[in-house]
Design an enzyme around this catalytic site. Structure first.
Site, PDB file in Angstrom:
ATOM      1  N   ASP A  18      -8.913  94.471 -10.612  1.00  0.00           N
ATOM      2  CA  ASP A  18      -9.282  93.215  -9.940  1.00  0.00           C
ATOM      3  C   ASP A  18      -8.354  92.115 -10.450  1.00  0.00           C
ATOM      4  O   ASP A  18      -7.728  92.253 -11.510  1.00  0.00           O
ATOM      5  CB  ASP A  18     -10.743  92.841 -10.238  1.00  0.00           C
ATOM      6  CG  ASP A  18     -11.163  91.576  -9.492  1.00  0.00           C
ATOM      7  OD1 ASP A  18     -11.147  91.584  -8.250  1.00  0.00           O
ATOM      8  OD2 ASP A  18     -11.485  90.560 -10.140  1.00  0.00           O
ATOM      9  N   SER A  19      -8.295  91.029  -9.699  1.00  0.00           N
ATOM     10  CA  SER A  19      -7.495  89.883 -10.139  1.00  0.00           C
ATOM     11  C   SER A  19      -8.049  89.292 -11.442  1.00  0.00           C
ATOM     12  O   SER A  19      -7.335  88.554 -12.115  1.00  0.00           O
ATOM     13  CB  SER A  19      -7.503  88.816  -9.043  1.00  0.00           C
ATOM     14  OG  SER A  19      -8.828  88.400  -8.799  1.00  0.00           O
ATOM     15  N   CYS A  81     -11.063  94.688  -5.555  1.00  0.00           N
ATOM     16  CA  CYS A  81     -10.752  93.295  -5.222  1.00  0.00           C
ATOM     17  C   CYS A  81     -10.452  93.272  -3.728  1.00  0.00           C
ATOM     18  O   CYS A  81      -9.535  93.963  -3.263  1.00  0.00           O
ATOM     19  CB  CYS A  81      -9.538  92.845  -6.023  1.00  0.00           C
ATOM     20  SG  CYS A  81      -8.935  91.200  -5.602  1.00  0.00           S
ATOM     21  N   GLU A 178     -15.749  81.505 -11.829  1.00  0.00           N
ATOM     22  CA  GLU A 178     -14.848  81.581 -12.988  1.00  0.00           C
ATOM     23  C   GLU A 178     -15.218  80.531 -14.033  1.00  0.00           C
ATOM     24  O   GLU A 178     -14.989  80.728 -15.217  1.00  0.00           O
ATOM     25  CB  GLU A 178     -13.397  81.373 -12.542  1.00  0.00           C
ATOM     26  CG  GLU A 178     -12.803  82.532 -11.768  1.00  0.00           C
ATOM     27  CD  GLU A 178     -12.265  83.644 -12.660  1.00  0.00           C
ATOM     28  OE1 GLU A 178     -11.845  83.363 -13.791  1.00  0.00           O
ATOM     29  OE2 GLU A 178     -12.282  84.810 -12.211  1.00  0.00           O
ATOM     30  N   CYS A 214     -16.236  89.666  -1.583  1.00  0.00           N
ATOM     31  CA  CYS A 214     -15.439  89.246  -2.746  1.00  0.00           C
ATOM     32  C   CYS A 214     -16.262  89.642  -3.956  1.00  0.00           C
ATOM     33  O   CYS A 214     -17.468  89.358  -4.028  1.00  0.00           O
ATOM     34  CB  CYS A 214     -15.198  87.736  -2.750  1.00  0.00           C
ATOM     35  SG  CYS A 214     -14.455  87.146  -4.301  1.00  0.00           S
ATOM     36  N   HIS A 216     -16.420  88.625  -6.864  1.00  0.00           N
ATOM     37  CA  HIS A 216     -16.979  87.541  -7.684  1.00  0.00           C
ATOM     38  C   HIS A 216     -18.352  87.085  -7.175  1.00  0.00           C
ATOM     39  O   HIS A 216     -19.158  86.566  -7.934  1.00  0.00           O
ATOM     40  CB  HIS A 216     -16.059  86.316  -7.651  1.00  0.00           C
ATOM     41  CG  HIS A 216     -14.923  86.359  -8.608  1.00  0.00           C
ATOM     42  ND1 HIS A 216     -13.880  87.243  -8.484  1.00  0.00           N
ATOM     43  CD2 HIS A 216     -14.656  85.610  -9.704  1.00  0.00           C
ATOM     44  CE1 HIS A 216     -13.017  87.031  -9.468  1.00  0.00           C
ATOM     45  NE2 HIS A 216     -13.462  86.044 -10.218  1.00  0.00           N
TER      46      HIS A 216
END
Ligand code: DGL
Length: 296
Positions: A18-19, A81, A178, A214, A216
């Site tokens: 993942d990023s 991702c 984040e 996504c 996240h």
């Protein structure tokens, strides 16, 4: 989870990429649902977010990450991702693998999610009647890059053209996650900002199923569920990817046999390892210690 370190030179883990942190929400389910395998998780936190970057840059970063995982011994890599899957997977499968890594495989998260959406019956949840125009419409929420790529629409048109897809980019959600801003009035404001347009008005069909496209976004799940009508079912990708990966491994026994099975997991990141470990625990649902690596 027996160990944080893969010390055996013959280890052939499943690479999970993942990023940054997001793929840990997928890794969490893989560890629960497919615990026998070894895993090597790579989060490119030094270069996150990917979702607002151009296609060329996302492709370059993803190729560097995948090749790092191949060199580390992974026969199979899962791009956990959506942004990397949408913007890089096809090129990796059609160009990188045949030319440089013909015996390796890379899978993404879009196809399994679309298969799941296509298989689910579009309609009312038990006991709850949706608006009459809602049947047959699903929604996908993603980063600007994922939505701009239109990959969800392309895959759904191939698999189930009768299903109508509504897509919504949610550019502020990754920065909120984040930063650890998972609850509160500011977060609710941005949750409503992207969700409300999907459910206002009487004209356009409203989605009865919403996929968090996504990795996240599952951390915002409580707020998202509060913000959507009660007839909407919100889908996260961890369990979808785990189930479809198991199916894929059942159908690809040559690859399955190559994967080592010692129930180990190792976490690596391109940014500070202690910071990644501390902040990543909310995504993984438990504490871990990562190591820092350089991809190139
Ligand atoms: N977690 C990534 C995804 O699933 C997005 C995060 C980012 O923008 O880097 O798309």
């Amino acid at each position: 989870m027996k160990s944080q370190n893969l010390t055996r030179p013959d280890s052939s883990p499943i690479g999970v990429f993942d990023s940054g942190f997001g793929g840990l929400t997928v890794q969490r389910v893989l560890l629960n649902e497919l615990p026998e395998y070894d895993y090597l998780y790579l989060g490119d936190s030094a270069r996150t977010p990917y979702g607002t970057r151009s296609a060329d840059v996302v492709l370059q970063y993803t190729v560097e990450a995948v090749e790092w995982l191949f060199r580390a011994g992974c026969p199979l890599v899962v791009l956990a991702c959506n942004t990397a899957t949408s913007m890089a997977l096809r090129t990796i499968q059609m160009q990188l693998l045949p030319s440089r890594w013909p015996d390796r495989r890379v899978l993404g998260v879009v196809r399994p999610s679309v298969e799941e959406l296509a298989e689910l019956e579009i309609g009312a949840l038990p006991g709850i009647t949706p608006p009459s125009n809602a049947a047959g419409t699903v929604g996908v929420l993603g980063t600007p890059g994922t939505i701009r790529s239109n990959m969800y629409q392309e895959e759904l048109s191939l698999l189930a053209p009768s299903i109508r897809l509504v897509q919504q980019a949610c550019p502020m959600w990754v920065p909120l996650v984040e930063s650890g801003e998972l609850e509160g009035p500011g977060t609710d404001f941005f949750i409503h900002r992207y969700l409300d347009p999907l459910f206002v008005g009487t004209g356009a069909p409203k989605p009865t199923k919403l996929l968090l496209g996504c990795t996240h976004y599952p951390l915002l799940l409580p707020g998202i569920k509060r913000a959507v009508p009660s007839y909407v079912s919100v889908l996260t990708q961890g369990s979808i990817v785990a189930r479809r990966l198991k199916d894929w491994l059942d159908r690809h026994s040559n690859m399955e046999k190559r994967l080592s099975k010692s129930s180990t997991v190792r976490f690596v990141t391109t940014d500070n390892a202690d910071w990644f470990s501390l902040n990543g625990s909310a995504f993984l649902g438990k504490n871990f210690q990562a190591e820092k690596v350089r991809l190139t």
